[in-house]
Enzyme design. Structure first.
Site, PDB file in Angstrom:
ATOM      1  N   SER A 147       1.353  -1.500  -0.082  1.00  0.00           N
ATOM      2  CA  SER A 147       0.133   0.218   0.201  1.00  0.00           C
ATOM      3  C   SER A 147       0.528   1.167  -0.191  1.00  0.00           C
ATOM      4  CB  SER A 147      -1.617   0.103   1.309  1.00  0.00           C
ATOM      5  OG  SER A 147      -1.573  -0.567   1.077  1.00  0.00           O
TER       6      SER A 147
ATOM      7  N   GLU B 273     -11.417   1.894  -9.247  1.00  0.00           N
ATOM      8  CA  GLU B 273     -10.598   0.449  -9.083  1.00  0.00           C
ATOM      9  C   GLU B 273     -11.018  -0.222  -7.480  1.00  0.00           C
ATOM     10  OE1 GLU B 273      -6.918  -2.436  -7.745  1.00  0.00           O
ATOM     11  OE2 GLU B 273      -6.624  -0.759  -8.376  1.00  0.00           O
TER      12      GLU B 273
ATOM     13  N   GLU C   5      -7.662  -0.848   6.061  1.00  0.00           N
ATOM     14  CA  GLU C   5      -6.525   0.028   6.630  1.00  0.00           C
ATOM     15  C   GLU C   5      -6.035   0.982   6.365  1.00  0.00           C
ATOM     16  OE1 GLU C   5      -6.579  -4.485   8.757  1.00  0.00           O
ATOM     17  OE2 GLU C   5      -5.711  -2.707   7.014  1.00  0.00           O
TER      18      GLU C   5
END
Length: 379
Positions: A133, A242, A367
């Site tokens: 990420s 997305e 998260e």
């Protein structure tokens, strides 16, 4: 029941449904077991008009701006019962938009139409072994050398990584942080490019997922997508669509699990009656139906905002997190309602339960979505 869809959307929905019933459902169990679907399915999907939705007409697509056309078709593709198949078949939806929007015209016209026809395969390559990420800190380096870039580094967890023809690759061309990132279009046959072995996954078995390696890979400079060191903006722009797609995948995975559980509990007998006759079962099914409906309708609202030209970053992140949470709960309950049969590979809910987990990771983890939402609401 939704007011978001018109007759054109419903025609596209029926076409996608027929495609899945004819070309996919008779084979999907076998494809899941072997870990891939035939390459010719891309061509069949292209012929059916399923790959060009949302891309410019001049490049062979249906035209831009009709978000609900994409939603309708995406929902029907998920009725394949295989998130992996949908992810693999749809890898162009994350790999190709930057090319269609920001590549040089001659590159755009060369690359995009064959992919939309299903003759070539496009993939997106951002994630690296050292960080998923944390896109702003990616390490794959591209150094300008005359009329080429020399690329060194690696990528991992790349959907369609084994057999894609074109890769939209995030590389570092400048300094540290998001300001030094660019996008390059790298072809499979470029010197210095290679793939590792196919990765074995918990779910999404029917999609091929791979590691990519770049060792002094020579990429023509005209394959730069957009401006140098401006790739992070393109990546973030790509993420909105997305994440909406992942929200659709989540509530549809839940919908399929709910439908399977509803049917099974009506048929399964225990203590002299169907298990749907027990209050605890009915209440579980009611909770499942409620959660799915809320997730679906909120996702539709986000799609409507996007169609209106808005940039609902916060809302789409919320939709993804909520839909994924619903998906994990509903698929878990569906397996529980199936009992021992829910643990068997021959049961569709077993596959849906496994496929559900990746949705809280891909496109930005739960998260990361929460951190994004916190920043947007100024926490």
């Amino acid at each position: 029941m939704s007011e978001y869809f018109n007759d054109i959307h419903e025609q596209a929905r029926l076409s996608a449904r027929k495609f899945i019933e004819t070309h996919v459902l008779p084979h999907i169990d076998d494809w899941e077991e072997v870990g891939e679907f035939p390459r010719e399915l891309y061509k069949k999907a292209g012929d059916a008009g399923l790959l060009g939705i949302g891309f410019p007409e001049a490049l062979g697509g249906t035209g831009e701006g009709d978000i609900f056309l994409k939603v309708a078709v995406s929902e029907e593709l998920m009725r394949s019962t295989s998130g992996g198949l949908v992810a693999g078949l749809g890898s162009l939806d994350i790999g190709l938009p930057p090319v269609a929007k920001w590549a040089k015209p001659e590159i755009r016209e060369q690359i995009v139409p064959p992919v939309l026809r299903g003759e070539k395969i496009s993939a997106l390559a951002i994630t690296e072994p050292g960080g998923g990420s944390d896109v702003a800190n990616l390490k794959t380096r591209a150094v300008r050398d005359g009329d080429h870039y020399i690329v060194n580094g690696s990528k991992t967890f790349i959907t369609s990584g084994m057999r894609a023809d074109h890769y939209t690759v995030a590389v570092r061309t400048g300094g540290e942080g998001h300001g030094g990132i660019s996008l390059l279009l790298i072809d499979r046959d470029m010197p210095g490019f290679s793939t590792g072995k196919k990765l074995r996954k918990m779910g999404w078995w029917a999609s091929d997922t791979a590691e990519l390696f770049f060792e002094d890979c020579r990429v023509p400079a005209d394959r730069l997508i957009g401006a140098e060191n401006a790739g992070f903006i393109a990546i973030m722009s790509n993420f909105l669509a997305e994440r909406l797609s992942l929200s659709i995948m989540a509530y549809m995975t839940a919908q399929l699990a709910y439908e399977a559980a509803l049917d099974y509990t009506k048929q399964r007998q225990a203590f002299g009656r169907s298990i749907a006759g027990f209050q605890v079962t009915r209440h579980k099914l009611v909770d499942m139906a409620t959660q799915i409906d809320v997730a679906r309708e909120y996702t539709y609202r986000c799609a409507a905002l996007m169609q209106a030209g808005k940039n609902p970053i916060t809302q789409v992140a919320m939709a993804k997190n909520f839909s994924v949470d619903v998906c994990e709960k509903v698929t878990r309950e569906a397996v529980q309602l199936f009992g021992g049969m829910g643990y068997m590979r021959e049961s569709v809910v077993e596959r849906l339960y496994r496929d559900a987990k990746i949705l809280s990771i891909g496109g930005g983890t739960t998260e990361i979505m929460k951190e994004l939402i916190a920043k947007q609401i100024k926490l």
